[in-house]
Design an enzyme around this catalytic site. Structure first.
Site, PDB file in Angstrom:
ATOM      1  N   ALA A 188     -55.327 -55.243  19.100  1.00 17.32           N
ATOM      2  CA  ALA A 188     -55.893 -56.675  19.412  1.00 17.32           C
ATOM      3  C   ALA A 188     -57.001 -57.264  18.444  1.00 17.32           C
ATOM      4  CB  ALA A 188     -56.509 -56.345  20.800  1.00 17.32           C
ATOM      5  N   SER A 193     -59.766 -57.761  22.676  1.00 21.14           N
ATOM      6  CA  SER A 193     -59.642 -56.480  23.116  1.00 21.14           C
ATOM      7  C   SER A 193     -60.446 -56.078  24.487  1.00 21.14           C
ATOM      8  CB  SER A 193     -60.133 -55.542  22.204  1.00 21.14           C
ATOM      9  OG  SER A 193     -59.910 -54.061  22.547  1.00 21.14           O
ATOM     10  N   GLU A 245     -48.185 -49.141  25.772  1.00 23.15           N
ATOM     11  CA  GLU A 245     -49.137 -48.241  25.441  1.00 23.15           C
ATOM     12  C   GLU A 245     -49.558 -47.294  26.571  1.00 23.15           C
ATOM     13  OE1 GLU A 245     -52.699 -50.049  24.016  1.00 23.15           O
ATOM     14  OE2 GLU A 245     -51.833 -50.945  22.339  1.00 23.15           O
TER      15      GLU A 245
END
Length: 422
Positions: A188, A193, A245
């Protein structure tokens, strides 16, 4: 229905304006566009329909004719009809537990979450921090997993804006021009983020093989029970802008995390459909769209406002107080400011006095999961609820349990309230 008709009228007016230049030139809108406009006018009752996005919905449907209208509305509301990072909007409350941080919603560079706490060394590789609620929930999950033979530990948690800048830069290889594209999928940008919220934690190891492990399969099925979701699931790159992720967990609190988990949606999709909804949609949903809004008590029937969330119907407790007024089941509602709780007084006529603002912590949001402490007949209750349009709604089951009532079907989709059997 009045709200729906008004929304449809607005849609027609908007489309007429949009087509005016073409008509003036002696041409007509294409058949697909005309068809899509007609189809969309039948979907203005969806609570996440935003009238200001009308033309964007039609444009996106034209490009993606195979998408359902529900998908079109969801994706456009997310912003997926534009490039990532287009017209970024900073969240109004960056510290909220349900804050959405993605490639359209960055955090301020100077934002630092309150109440950061260090995760226990038993469940962390190095010094990692989360906000208080997230830290407590994470350690509880790790402890419970350990009892079952699974080892969960934090490898990354809170990151400052400057720290994220370093992480983001580390994914770029100056000697490889193609690394820029990979960088956007793998990391990010600073400010974008979730780690800056103090609500995100990476666990165990950052590679796709993690999905094949028993520990992953355990927390994939159980993390929501502790308030966490897998934020970037497999095959959702087009929506999220990041590769899978399986190690990245995001804290939302148990109720919201469970709702997202049960929906099968990414958080971006859920947020667009259930949280970031316009006032029109919330109001339309709160005036009796369910078949069980007719309630009979003491020989009279009232149509109670309801709020339908993920298949569950929520009611206003004060509506029940009004419909039960004058019966043996009547009660009043008062606010105990010293104890910071709501108190129900059985046998007393409903006063109708409005509660203080503190009574409804979510009243400013169109759809907010909240909870409130109740005290009645020597017992305390913590009831799940949703706040919308300045009112708080509770599940029928919780209301009946607290009031000591039962509800039976009247055979016409309505409910008959009566005292529970001793």
């Amino acid at each position: 229905m009045k709200l729906f008709r008004s929304a449809a009228l607005f849609l027609c007016i908007t489309l007429s304006a949009a087509f005016a230049p073409a008509a003036a030139a002696g041409s007509q809108p294409s058949q697909p566009v005309t068809q899509y406009a007609a189809e969309l006018s039948q979907r203005t009752g969806l609570k996440y329909f935003k009238s200001e996005n009308t033309q964007r919905y039609i444009d996106y449907k034209t490009i993606h004719p195979d998408y359902s209208w529900e998908t079109v509305l969801t994706y456009v509301n997310i912003g997926l009809d534009t490039y990532f990072y287009t017209n970024p909007v900073v969240p109004a409350d960056p510290g909220a537990v349900d804050v959405l941080v993605n490639k359209y919603h960055p955090l301020p560079p100077d934002f630092i979450p309150a109440h950061l706490e260090t995760i226990s060394a038993h469940y962390s590789s190095g010094t990692r921090q989360l906000t208080h609620a997230a830290r407590v929930a994470f350690e509880k999950m790790c402890a419970d997993a350990k009892k079952l033979g699974y080892s969960i530990y934090a490898t990354s948690a809170y990151r400052s804006y400057s720290r994220q800048q370093s992480v983001y830069s580390s994914f770029l290889d100056p000697g490889d021009p193609s690394s820029a594209a990979a960088q956007e999928l793998l990391a990010a940008r600073p400010g974008y983020s979730e780690h800056q919220t103090g609500l995100a934690v990476d666990v165990i190891r950052a590679n796709a093989a993690l999905m094949n492990t028993a520990v992953y399969k355990w927390y994939a099925k159980n993390a929501h029970k502790y308030g966490f979701i897998i934020r970037y699931p497999y095959a959702k790159e087009p929506i999220l802008g990041y590769t899978n992720e399986p190690w990245h967990l995001r804290y939302l609190g148990v109720r919201l995390a469970t709702a997202v988990y049960n929906s099968g949606l990414t958080y971006d999709e859920y947020y667009a459909r259930e949280i970031d909804v316009p006032a029109k949609g919330a109001d339309a949903l709160a005036v009796g769209v369910t078949s069980s809004s007719a309630v009979t008590a003491g020989g009279r029937t009232a149509q109670l406002a309801t709020y339908d969330v993920l298949g569950a119907t929520y009611y206003k407790l004060r509506d029940f107080a009004a419909v039960l007024n004058g019966t043996e089941m009547q009660f009043d509602i008062v606010w105990d400011d010293a104890a910071r709780r709501i108190v129900l007084l059985y046998g007393e006529a409903y006063s109708g006095q409005a509660p203080p603002a503190a009574f409804e912590p979510g009243r400013a949001a169109p759809l907010t999961a909240v909870s409130a402490g109740f005290y009645t007949a020597g017992a305390s209750f913590d009831m799940a609820s949703y706040a919308s349009g300045g009112s708080t709604y509770y599940t029928l089951g919780d209301i009946l349990q607290m009031l000591g009532l039962t509800a039976t079907d009247d055979g016409h989709g309505g409910l008959i309230l009566s005292p529970a059997a001793a």
